[in-house]
Design an enzyme around this catalytic site. Structure first.
Site, mmCIF file in Angstrom:
data_model
loop_
_atom_site.group_PDB
_atom_site.id
_atom_site.type_symbol
_atom_site.label_atom_id
_atom_site.label_comp_id
_atom_site.label_asym_id
_atom_site.label_seq_id
_atom_site.Cartn_x
_atom_site.Cartn_y
_atom_site.Cartn_z
ATOM 1 N N HIS A 1 95.132 -8.981 37.257
ATOM 2 C CA HIS A 1 94.240 -8.898 36.097
ATOM 3 C C HIS A 1 94.479 -7.639 35.273
ATOM 4 O O HIS A 1 93.611 -7.177 34.553
ATOM 5 C CB HIS A 1 92.769 -8.947 36.553
ATOM 6 C CG HIS A 1 92.393 -10.285 37.107
ATOM 7 N ND1 HIS A 1 91.175 -10.541 37.668
ATOM 8 C CD2 HIS A 1 93.081 -11.450 37.173
ATOM 9 C CE1 HIS A 1 91.135 -11.807 38.074
ATOM 10 N NE2 HIS A 1 92.283 -12.374 37.784
ATOM 11 N N ASN B 1 91.997 -6.218 41.098
ATOM 12 C CA ASN B 1 91.327 -4.982 40.695
ATOM 13 C C ASN B 1 92.122 -4.219 39.654
ATOM 14 O O ASN B 1 93.345 -4.319 39.588
ATOM 15 C CB ASN B 1 91.066 -4.105 41.922
ATOM 16 C CG ASN B 1 90.072 -4.764 42.850
ATOM 17 O OD1 ASN B 1 89.415 -5.720 42.462
ATOM 18 N ND2 ASN B 1 89.961 -4.254 44.061
ATOM 19 N N ASP C 1 91.350 -0.839 39.332
ATOM 20 C CA ASP C 1 91.007 0.564 39.599
ATOM 21 C C ASP C 1 92.169 1.405 40.120
ATOM 22 O O ASP C 1 92.041 2.610 40.314
ATOM 23 C CB ASP C 1 89.829 0.637 40.593
ATOM 24 C CG ASP C 1 90.122 -0.094 41.906
ATOM 25 O OD1 ASP C 1 91.285 -0.118 42.340
ATOM 26 O OD2 ASP C 1 89.173 -0.639 42.502
ATOM 27 N N PRO D 1 81.316 -0.498 41.665
ATOM 28 C CA PRO D 1 80.590 -1.762 41.844
ATOM 29 C C PRO D 1 81.488 -2.971 41.611
ATOM 30 O O PRO D 1 82.432 -2.903 40.823
ATOM 31 C CB PRO D 1 79.489 -1.698 40.766
ATOM 32 C CG PRO D 1 79.912 -0.643 39.804
ATOM 33 C CD PRO D 1 80.860 0.275 40.506
ATOM 34 N N ASP D 2 81.205 -4.068 42.337
ATOM 35 C CA ASP D 2 81.943 -5.307 42.073
ATOM 36 C C ASP D 2 81.246 -6.052 40.941
ATOM 37 O O ASP D 2 80.398 -5.476 40.234
ATOM 38 C CB ASP D 2 82.070 -6.155 43.356
ATOM 39 C CG ASP D 2 80.733 -6.668 43.872
ATOM 40 O OD1 ASP D 2 79.703 -6.428 43.219
ATOM 41 O OD2 ASP D 2 80.716 -7.311 44.930
ATOM 42 N N PHE D 3 81.586 -7.333 40.741
ATOM 43 C CA PHE D 3 80.937 -8.112 39.679
ATOM 44 C C PHE D 3 79.635 -8.731 40.152
ATOM 45 O O PHE D 3 78.595 -8.601 39.539
ATOM 46 C CB PHE D 3 81.846 -9.269 39.253
ATOM 47 C CG PHE D 3 82.789 -8.934 38.137
ATOM 48 C CD1 PHE D 3 82.731 -7.730 37.473
ATOM 49 C CD2 PHE D 3 83.749 -9.861 37.741
ATOM 50 C CE1 PHE D 3 83.603 -7.434 36.451
ATOM 51 C CE2 PHE D 3 84.630 -9.588 36.714
ATOM 52 C CZ PHE D 3 84.560 -8.374 36.085
ATOM 53 N N ARG D 4 79.751 -9.473 41.267
ATOM 54 C CA ARG D 4 78.703 -10.459 41.539
ATOM 55 C C ARG D 4 77.712 -10.095 42.630
ATOM 56 O O ARG D 4 76.775 -10.841 42.861
ATOM 57 C CB ARG D 4 79.350 -11.815 41.867
ATOM 58 C CG ARG D 4 80.055 -12.412 40.662
ATOM 59 C CD ARG D 4 80.721 -13.732 40.963
ATOM 60 N NE ARG D 4 81.373 -14.257 39.763
ATOM 61 C CZ ARG D 4 82.552 -13.879 39.317
ATOM 62 N NH1 ARG D 4 83.250 -12.985 39.977
ATOM 63 N NH2 ARG D 4 83.052 -14.384 38.208
HETATM 64 P P1 CNA Z 1 83.290 -10.415 42.632
HETATM 65 O O1 CNA Z 1 83.165 -11.756 42.014
HETATM 66 O O2 CNA Z 1 82.291 -9.393 42.249
HETATM 67 O O3 CNA Z 1 83.220 -10.658 44.213
HETATM 68 C C1 CNA Z 1 83.210 -9.591 45.124
HETATM 69 C C2 CNA Z 1 83.136 -10.184 46.516
HETATM 70 O O4 CNA Z 1 83.272 -9.121 47.432
HETATM 71 C C3 CNA Z 1 81.804 -10.879 46.826
HETATM 72 O O5 CNA Z 1 82.066 -12.053 47.553
HETATM 73 C C4 CNA Z 1 81.055 -9.852 47.678
HETATM 74 O O6 CNA Z 1 80.210 -10.443 48.629
HETATM 75 C C5 CNA Z 1 82.194 -9.164 48.370
HETATM 76 N N1 CNA Z 1 81.947 -7.764 48.731
HETATM 77 C C6 CNA Z 1 81.348 -6.788 48.007
HETATM 78 N N2 CNA Z 1 81.384 -5.623 48.659
HETATM 79 C C7 CNA Z 1 82.036 -5.866 49.824
HETATM 80 C C8 CNA Z 1 82.408 -5.061 50.924
HETATM 81 N N3 CNA Z 1 82.147 -3.753 50.977
HETATM 82 N N4 CNA Z 1 83.070 -5.650 51.944
HETATM 83 C C9 CNA Z 1 83.343 -6.994 51.937
HETATM 84 N N5 CNA Z 1 83.010 -7.796 50.931
HETATM 85 C C10 CNA Z 1 82.378 -7.238 49.874
HETATM 86 O O7 CNA Z 1 84.714 -9.796 42.389
HETATM 87 P P2 CNA Z 1 86.137 -10.509 42.370
HETATM 88 O O8 CNA Z 1 87.137 -9.459 42.622
HETATM 89 O O9 CNA Z 1 86.144 -11.724 43.213
HETATM 90 O O10 CNA Z 1 86.219 -11.000 40.857
HETATM 91 C C11 CNA Z 1 87.357 -10.773 40.110
HETATM 92 C C12 CNA Z 1 87.123 -9.816 38.959
HETATM 93 C C13 CNA Z 1 86.405 -8.577 39.382
HETATM 94 C C14 CNA Z 1 88.433 -9.310 38.419
HETATM 95 O O11 CNA Z 1 88.589 -9.742 37.097
HETATM 96 C C15 CNA Z 1 88.361 -7.770 38.484
HETATM 97 O O12 CNA Z 1 89.036 -7.149 37.440
HETATM 98 C C16 CNA Z 1 86.928 -7.488 38.457
HETATM 99 N N6 CNA Z 1 86.439 -6.195 38.929
HETATM 100 C C17 CNA Z 1 87.276 -5.250 39.421
HETATM 101 C C18 CNA Z 1 86.767 -4.040 39.855
HETATM 102 C C19 CNA Z 1 87.712 -3.001 40.392
HETATM 103 O O13 CNA Z 1 88.815 -2.871 39.884
HETATM 104 N N7 CNA Z 1 87.310 -2.278 41.412
HETATM 105 C C20 CNA Z 1 85.395 -3.788 39.793
HETATM 106 C C21 CNA Z 1 84.557 -4.792 39.278
HETATM 107 C C22 CNA Z 1 85.085 -5.993 38.838
#
Ligand code: CNA
Length: 354
Positions: free
Chosen positions: A183, A164, A166, A90-93
């Protein structure tokens, strides 16, 4: 890197720091006394993103970007959590599925606290619980990750800047200097104790309880002035200073956003990009920013198709995923045989004692 791109990088490497130069070469040797003023004007206008850039894309679309890439470019990718959601992380937002929507179980004072060092030092449990869920090993890189690997293999990728943790970029084959994990990463970690700061490997981290956090921090801003194309994928561009890197490329450098929503736009008021450098996809003045609203995987596949790489990308994903599956199967077999050996040994011991 293509021959043209590497020649250009070399030429630029041979020139003094671009940050300290005026845009206008006619400033050189200006005896009018306005030189300093011109320099300051140029510096402010560059910093605030006000000087007009050249339009280098023939069309502000994915097709326009594809045609531009085909002439051999220095490409930087800036990526975020959205590139890994299709892998199951999962992402953050994202509303509903994002981590922020699902953190209630950790009783946090506010969602971001889980990633803040001061909160972590007092309450490490929520971070580690979350880290267990996100821990590398259970996920496979996505089409988007392999698209970046393909850019690398074709000599077009200057670097990938990732937010990321991950490690999926690494699993996909970006390594060493290909990647800046802005990060931090699960790949290496440091003890947070002021006196310790020791680096710990991923294997070590997996099997220990020492309190530590990911604190790797890199900054290679010299890449950005040399960039011919910035591809931004899967990020809300809400986290600074990472987000402001989009304004570090030259004013003529096209920027392609592949995301579910438009992000990083200049906003009136106190928004992150309100002082310039933000993305402009829609205004009358838009000349270099392209938003392709789709999943990162679909966007990368569509771009690959326009570049004539679709089949190659599909095959790469299939081959690499099969490789990961077979490694996982071998690992599981090994673990199962070790478990059965130790269970047998335990049974043997208890037979003898009876
Ligand atoms: P965020 O703020 O959650 O934004 C994610 C963005 O991606 C949003 O604009 C969504 O609309 C978009 N999105 C989600 N799924 C998809 C998809 N399948 N295709 C296209 N767009 C999509 O996350 P950010 O990365 O902007 O924020 C930075 C944080 C998130 C960092 O500090 C990370 O460490 C942190 N994070 C990382 C992970 C990971 O390592 N996978 C997971 C969750 C959070």
């Amino acid at each position: 890197m293509s021959e043209e791109a590497s020649k250009r990088a070399q030429e630029e490497a041979d020139t003094p720091d671009l940050e300290c130069q005026s845009d206008d070469s006619s400033d050189e040797g200006d005896a009018s006394g306005d030189t300093e003023m011109d320099f300051l004007r140029s510096l402010f206008s560059r910093t605030l993103g006000l000087s007009p850039g050249e339009k280098v894309l023939d069309e502000l679309t994915l097709d326009g970007v594809a045609r531009y890439i085909l002439s051999g470019k220095n490409i930087i990718c800036m990526v975020g959590a959205g590139i890994s959601t299709s892998a199951g992380i999962p992402d953050f937002r994202s509303p509903g599925t994002g981590l922020y929507a699902n953190l209630q179980k950790y009783n946090l004072p506010y969602p971001e606290a889980i990633f803040q060092i001061d909160y972590f030092k007092k309450h490490p449990e929520p971070f580690f619980a979350l880290a267990r869920e996100l821990y590398p090993g259970q996920f496979k890189p996505t089409v988007c990750h392999y698209f970046m690997r393909m850019l690398k293999d074709k000599g077009l990728l200057t670097r990938c800047y990732s937010q990321n943790i991950d490690t999926l970029e690494r699993v996909a084959g970006l390594e060493g200097e290909d990647l800046i994990e802005a990060h931090g990463t699960f790949h290496t970690s440091h003890c947070v104790s002021f006196l310790c700061r020791k680096e710990y490997s991923m294997d070590w981290m997996f099997g220990t309880t020492c309190v530590r956090l990911i604190l790797s921090f890199y900054c290679l801003l010299q890449d950005f002035p040399r960039c011919d194309l910035l591809i931004i994928m899967g990020t809300s561009l809400q986290v600074q200073p990472f987000a402001s890197l989009v304004s570090r490329v030259s004013n003529s450098c096209p920027r392609l956003l592949i995301n579910m929503e438009k992000t990083g736009q200049s906003e009136f008021g106190m928004g992150l990009f309100s002082f310039g450098g933000g993305m402009d996809f829609d205004s009358d003045k838009a000349y270099r920013d392209v938003a392709h609203l789709s999943t990162c995987d679909d966007g990368c596949m569509a771009l690959a198709e326009l570049l004539g790489w679709k089949e190659e990308l599909e095959q790469m994903v299939k081959r690499e995923h099969a490789l990961i599956d077979s490694k996982d199967a071998k690992k599981k077999d090994k673990e199962a045989s070790q478990n059965s050996k130790s269970t047998g040994a335990e049974a043997g011991k208890s037979d003898k004692t009876e």
